[in-house]
Design a protein around this motif. Structure first.
Motif, mmCIF file in Angstrom:
data_model
loop_
_atom_site.group_PDB
_atom_site.id
_atom_site.type_symbol
_atom_site.label_atom_id
_atom_site.label_comp_id
_atom_site.label_asym_id
_atom_site.label_seq_id
_atom_site.Cartn_x
_atom_site.Cartn_y
_atom_site.Cartn_z
ATOM 1 N N ILE A 1 8.065 -3.387 -0.120
ATOM 2 C CA ILE A 1 7.406 -4.290 0.829
ATOM 3 C C ILE A 1 8.375 -5.398 1.226
ATOM 4 C CG2 ILE A 1 5.077 -3.818 -0.025
ATOM 5 C CD1 ILE A 1 5.162 -6.426 -1.575
ATOM 6 N N THR A 2 8.341 -5.738 2.489
ATOM 7 C CA THR A 2 9.128 -6.863 2.990
ATOM 8 C C THR A 2 8.189 -8.027 3.189
ATOM 9 O OG1 THR A 2 10.658 -5.368 4.103
ATOM 10 C CG2 THR A 2 10.655 -7.671 4.820
ATOM 11 N N VAL A 3 8.551 -9.167 2.602
ATOM 12 C CA VAL A 3 7.654 -10.321 2.637
ATOM 13 C C VAL A 3 8.396 -11.561 3.148
ATOM 14 C CG1 VAL A 3 6.204 -9.484 0.751
ATOM 15 C CG2 VAL A 3 8.163 -10.963 0.255
ATOM 16 N N VAL B 1 6.901 1.618 -3.898
ATOM 17 C CA VAL B 1 6.534 0.950 -2.643
ATOM 18 C C VAL B 1 7.521 -0.180 -2.390
ATOM 19 C CG1 VAL B 1 4.715 -0.243 -1.356
ATOM 20 C CG2 VAL B 1 4.115 1.443 -3.118
ATOM 21 N N LEU C 1 -1.048 0.493 1.365
ATOM 22 C CA LEU C 1 -0.502 0.197 0.038
ATOM 23 C C LEU C 1 -1.031 1.165 -1.014
ATOM 24 C CD1 LEU C 1 -0.623 -3.725 0.056
ATOM 25 C CD2 LEU C 1 1.427 -2.306 -0.040
ATOM 26 N N VAL D 1 -3.861 -2.420 5.856
ATOM 27 C CA VAL D 1 -2.817 -2.713 4.875
ATOM 28 C C VAL D 1 -3.237 -2.229 3.500
ATOM 29 C CG1 VAL D 1 -1.462 -4.547 3.777
ATOM 30 C CG2 VAL D 1 -1.966 -4.667 6.220
ATOM 31 N N ILE E 1 2.942 -10.243 3.960
ATOM 32 C CA ILE E 1 3.519 -8.897 3.957
ATOM 33 C C ILE E 1 3.897 -8.524 5.389
ATOM 34 C CG2 ILE E 1 3.114 -6.468 3.420
ATOM 35 C CD1 ILE E 1 1.191 -7.372 1.231
ATOM 36 N N GLN F 1 6.300 -5.742 6.119
ATOM 37 C CA GLN F 1 6.453 -4.286 6.215
ATOM 38 C C GLN F 1 6.035 -3.626 4.903
ATOM 39 O OE1 GLN F 1 10.556 -3.458 7.210
ATOM 40 N NE2 GLN F 1 10.279 -3.928 9.404
ATOM 41 N N VAL F 2 5.562 -2.390 5.015
ATOM 42 C CA VAL F 2 5.275 -1.553 3.853
ATOM 43 C C VAL F 2 6.009 -0.238 4.065
ATOM 44 C CG1 VAL F 2 3.519 -0.334 2.507
ATOM 45 C CG2 VAL F 2 3.024 -2.606 3.475
ATOM 46 N N ASN F 3 7.027 0.014 3.229
ATOM 47 C CA ASN F 3 7.861 1.218 3.363
ATOM 48 C C ASN F 3 8.398 1.376 4.786
ATOM 49 O OD1 ASN F 3 7.644 1.885 0.686
ATOM 50 N ND2 ASN F 3 6.030 3.407 0.967
#
Length: 526
Positions: free
Chosen positions: A141-143, A139, A132, A128, A112, A114-116
């Protein structure tokens, strides 16, 4: 780098194997999931990655995925890891038919990023989890798939688990933190048909050619045996890293399989080389060994050497000969009639690693010079010798048989060897003849002084320098006659005598020679 096998391989063909393994990085001290693929000519290391198989997005390096929290199951995933363990937070579980699974864009092993829009690459596990759980009903998320996920995270390689597989709600970086129970939204996620589709695939990352390749079970330059492990190196030095297995049986199976493929390719190279050589200059055997070198501080060092038995000579190379010109570039070249092969050590056990026995001293021979099994030496002229080690008992048996064959062929081709010698101020010639035995004659007049058959030689003694006493039995009187001679290189002469007598015995009774083979006795017993 260490590679630890975590399940049994599948045999596709006689010389083809595949298996899931771990690749250990000695610098970071982390291990990563890989797959090994062995064919007749190549050992390939594969790593798993996420790729786009359909749709417009052909770059799966970073994926932005929007999740809508469901009333049952929440985000439908669990995470592990965190900055406190110097690893990113990764998705460790994806629950079937829940939010994360329905996207078709998230995978176990995704890190993960980024989150938002908030970067969490340096965040702790707890940070984290908190982010979350409090990110709202929707939500993003960039993974990025973590191709080298540390083994201590124990990430499964399979498909998403059943929805009933719930993990603990407690937050811990090495245990799954569940994000599938909280939430009160009634939103349902529907995947759009035009969204890109992603899949996990095993991708080739390193291929090690096995032709003229070599294997090492030891830490570089030492006697320290790796626990159920070995390294495969290509001719150009490319290494697999350390292949390590959970059981001695698995390690032995893989070691034999790879060694067999290398041996088969070496045999092919020998056949190609022999097409360009005369019948009297054929390659009998060649392959990699470890040679022990004495360090300046009396420590024992080992270096890879490539040995070859060809025609009348025994060659020692630092790298294998790949062209005709390379044969004259050997580090050492010895006449086969003047060398003596001797087995120094052999573990009378299967080709498995017996560390407990090593440490407890079981089967230990304290008179031997080092801790390596499967050792032999080749004694050469002027009292010198080379001390070698091979990886398998089967290799030792092949070298023993090959030296015997190469020496016997050379003796039969040569027929006789004559050496200058002296006694009481007279210059003499001493001839060892395959048909006639021993003859001594005056170097000037050529008059024969004495002659005896091989069978008449009853013993010998020497001063370890230049002088030897040969004890012959007179056929008529049955008395022992002593003949004393002095040679410039006594060791070479004694080795030559041994070679001719052994070849003579082999020509009369080959079964006797086979019965004296230490290494082959080992092979038969196993």
């Amino acid at each position: 780098m260490f590679i630890v096998l975590n399940f049994c391989f599948c045999a596709l063909l006689l010389q083809t194997k595949t298996g899931i393994a771990l690749l250990y990085d000695e610098v970071s001290e982390n291990a990563y999931d890989i797959r090994l693929k062995l064919t007749k000519e190549v050992l390939t290391i594969q790593k798993q990655d996420v790729i786009c198989v359909s749709g417009s997005d052909h770059s799966a390096n970073h994926r932005a995925v929007t999740l809508r929290r469901q009333p049952v199951g929440g985000l439908g995933l669990s995470i592990k890891g965190g900055a406190e363990h110097k690893v990113p937070v990764v998705i460790s579980k994806i629950f079937k038919d829940q939010a994360a699974d329905q996207t078709g864009m998230l995978f176990i092993g995704d890190a993960i990023i980024q989150v938002n829009g908030i970067n969490v690459e340096s965040a702790t596990h707890e940070e984290v989890v908190h982010l979350l759980r409090n990110a709202g009903d929707e939500v993003t998320i960039t993974v990025q798939y973590l191709r080298e996920a540390p083994s201590f995270l124990k990430l499964p390689l399979g498909s998403p688990g059943p929805s009933s597989d719930h993990s603990s709600g407690a937050s811990s970086p090495l245990f799954d933190s569940g994000l599938h129970l909280n939430g009160n939204s009634t939103n349902t996620l529907y995947k759009l048909s035009n969204e890109p589709k992603y899949e996990k695939h095993w991708l080739d990352t390193l291929s090690v050619p096995l032709s003229m390749g070599r294997i090492s079970r030891y830490k570089a330059g030492t006697d320290k045996l790796r626990s159920n492990a070995f390294e495969v190196l290509a001719l150009d030095g490319v290494s697999t890293g350390i292949l390590q297995f959970y059981t001695a049986q698995e390690s032995a199976d893989w070691l034999r399989a790879i060694s067999t493929n290398i041996s088969d390719l070496t045999l092919q190279n020998m056949k190609m080389s022999n097409k360009c050589c005369s019948p009297s200059d054929q390659v009998i055997h060649m392959g990699w060994v470890n040679e022990r070198l004495e360090g300046t501080d009396s420590s024992q060092l080992y270096k890879f050497k490539f040995l070859a038995l060809k025609g009348s000579s025994f060659y020692i190379f630092s790298t294998p000969p790949v062209s005709t010109l390379d044969w004259v570039r050997a580090e050492k070249i010895y006449n086969l009639c003047e060398v003596l092969f001797k087995i120094h050590k052999l573990w009378l056990a299967d080709d498995c690693w017996l560390q407990a026995n090593l440490y407890l001293g079981i089967h230990q021979d304290f008179d031997l010079e080092d801790q390596r099994p499967y050792c032999f030496s080749v004694m050469v002229g002027h009292g010198k010798s080379h001390y070698f080690n091979v990886e398998l008992g089967s290799e030792l048996a092949v070298w023993e048989k090959s030296f015997q064959r190469a020496i016997f062929l050379e003796v039969q081709r040569t027929g006789s060897k004559t050496y200058m010698c002296s006694w009481q101020g007279d210059t003499l010639c001493f001839t060892i003849d395959f048909a006639l035995g021993f003859t001594c004659f005056d170097s000037k007049t050529k008059n024969v002084l004495w002659r005896f058959k091989f069978s008449q030689l009853k013993g010998s003694s020497d001063d370890g320098k230049t002088r030897v006493k040969l004890l012959f039995q007179n056929l008529d009187t049955k008395q022992i006659e002593t003949k004393e001679l002095e040679f410039q290189d006594l060791t070479a002469v004694l080795h030559c005598i041994h070679s001719f007598i052994a070849a003579k015995v082999a020509s009369v009774d080959p079964v006797f020679i086979d019965s004296q083979s230490i290494a082959r006795k080992y092979m038969y017993s196993n």
